[in-house]
Design a protein around this motif. Structure first.
Motif, PDB file in Angstrom:
ATOM      1  N   PRO A  11      58.577  27.618 -44.345  1.00 20.69           N
ATOM      2  CA  PRO A  11      57.727  28.483 -43.518  1.00 20.69           C
ATOM      3  C   PRO A  11      56.516  28.986 -44.304  1.00 20.69           C
ATOM      4  CG  PRO A  11      60.037  29.050 -43.266  1.00 20.69           C
ATOM      5  CD  PRO A  11      59.959  28.097 -44.400  1.00 20.69           C
ATOM      6  N   GLN A  16      56.327  31.871 -38.666  1.00 22.63           N
ATOM      7  CA  GLN A  16      57.263  30.814 -39.011  1.00 22.63           C
ATOM      8  C   GLN A  16      58.518  31.374 -39.676  1.00 22.63           C
ATOM      9  OE1 GLN A  16      54.855  28.047 -41.365  1.00 22.63           O
ATOM     10  NE2 GLN A  16      54.987  26.572 -39.691  1.00 22.63           N
ATOM     11  N   ALA A  20      62.104  30.873 -38.022  1.00 22.31           N
ATOM     12  CA  ALA A  20      63.125  30.156 -38.786  1.00 22.31           C
ATOM     13  C   ALA A  20      64.368  31.018 -38.963  1.00 22.31           C
ATOM     14  CB  ALA A  20      62.570  29.753 -40.153  1.00 22.31           C
ATOM     15  N   LEU A 108      60.219  23.479 -32.456  1.00 18.82           N
ATOM     16  CA  LEU A 108      60.351  23.733 -33.892  1.00 18.82           C
ATOM     17  C   LEU A 108      59.611  22.675 -34.699  1.00 18.82           C
ATOM     18  CD1 LEU A 108      64.115  24.797 -34.127  1.00 18.82           C
ATOM     19  CD2 LEU A 108      62.100  26.274 -34.117  1.00 18.82           C
ATOM     20  N   LEU A 113      58.550  23.485 -38.566  1.00 16.79           N
ATOM     21  CA  LEU A 113      59.764  23.983 -39.206  1.00 16.79           C
ATOM     22  C   LEU A 113      60.802  22.884 -39.424  1.00 16.79           C
ATOM     23  CD1 LEU A 113      60.188  27.435 -37.442  1.00 16.79           C
ATOM     24  CD2 LEU A 113      59.469  26.989 -39.791  1.00 16.79           C
TER      25      LEU A 113
END
Length: 301
Positions: A11, A16, A20, A108, A113
């Motif tokens: 991240p 992010q 995450a 994602l 990610l």
């Protein structure tokens, strides 16, 4: 579970990092709130559909952002779970859960990610088709009447009158039956037995010397395959078409659904029972309409 080391970028910014962490902590509410445009369904639908997977991940310590090597094997259990127990989700429900979970993983990926889809290669169940054939009541009565084995005869009564699953019949023990009250404890509910079912169980108990001496499982058959073989042989002897045990159960809902309570049919949810009745009754209605001519159902008179 062993970690697969599913690769993903570290991240880079605060969003992010928060996203995450929400996925890794199986915080479904935060994930859905942070991905408002990822799903084609309303947020409340996404939450109610994916909660089984997220709750199982939190319980089992599964990192949904970096899934373990046996992720696909693990995922099968929460995909098939409903309020009525494990392996009770319909194929279309499983497909919907996979669709929404896949939408999350696509988002994602776009967020940077993850670098690969954890669902890649996962086999979806085929779409559920509407039942188009159930044995009629006359065929069921003939099958039971001509079944000589008292164990199988009792099992058929439980399936075709009380809507027992095969697994429930195989799991049933004599200690689960209260002949004085006329009830049986099944997987999820206590069921009141119809008189003809109780008589069939009484006949089987008599073969063991009576209720006090009947111990262990009702059936000596211990596998689903063995039960299907016994049912196939009995169907041939009775000169009726063989149908899977699940169709016998659906026939019970079709024929006695308006008599049985949802608990007596083995359901803990009135809504789930209503849906099952609608499916089984739909077969009866289609049969009444007769064959289709030019795409239109013809009403039988």
């Amino acid at each position: 579970m062993t970690k697969a080391g599913s690769e993903g970028a570290a991240p880079q910014d605060e969003r992010q990092i928060k996203l995450a962490r929400a996925v890794q902590e199986a915080d479904l509410d935060r994930v859905v709130a942070m991905l408002p445009d990822a799903f084609s369904a309303p947020q409340h639908t996404v939450r109610s559909t994916l909660k089984w997977i997220f709750e199982a991940a939190a319980r089992d310590g599964v990192d949904l952002l970096r899934p373990p090597e046996d992720f696909h094997a693990w995922l099968g259990a929460p995909l098939g779970e409903t309020r009525t127990g494990p392996d009770t989700a319909k194929p279309n429900t499983v497909r919907t859960r996979l669709t929404l979970l896949g939408a999350m993983y696509r988002a994602l990926y776009e967020e940077g990610l993850i670098r690969q889809d954890p669902l890649y290669g996962f086999r979806r169940p085929p779409a559920q088709r509407k039942l188009n054939y159930l044995p009629d009541r006359d065929a069921i009565v003939r099958l039971i009447a001509q079944t000589e084995d008292p164990e199988l005869r009792a099992a058929l009564h439980l399936m075709t009158r009380q809507a027992f699953h095969t697994g429930e019949v195989l799991d049933l023990k004599w200690s689960d039956i209260d002949p004085q009250r006329g009830t049986v404890l099944r997987r999820r509910t206590e069921t009141h037995l119809a008189p003809e079912v109780l008589r069939a169980l009484q006949d089987l108990a008599d073969k063991h010397g009576g209720w006090l001496f009947a111990k262990g499982h009702l059936l000596t058959i211990r596998t689903d395959a063995g039960f299907r073989q016994a049912l196939w042989r009995a169907s041939r002897l009775a000169n009726v078409d063989y149908v899977p045990p699940s169709h016998l159960r659906q026939a019970a809902l079709r024929d006695f659904g308006q008599i049985l309570t949802y608990q007596d049919a083995g359901y803990v949810s009135p809504k789930a029972y209503a849906e099952a009745l609608e499916l089984a009754q739909g077969v009866l209605e289609e049969k009444k309409k007769g064959p289709k001519v030019g795409g239109q159902a013809v009403e039988e008179r």
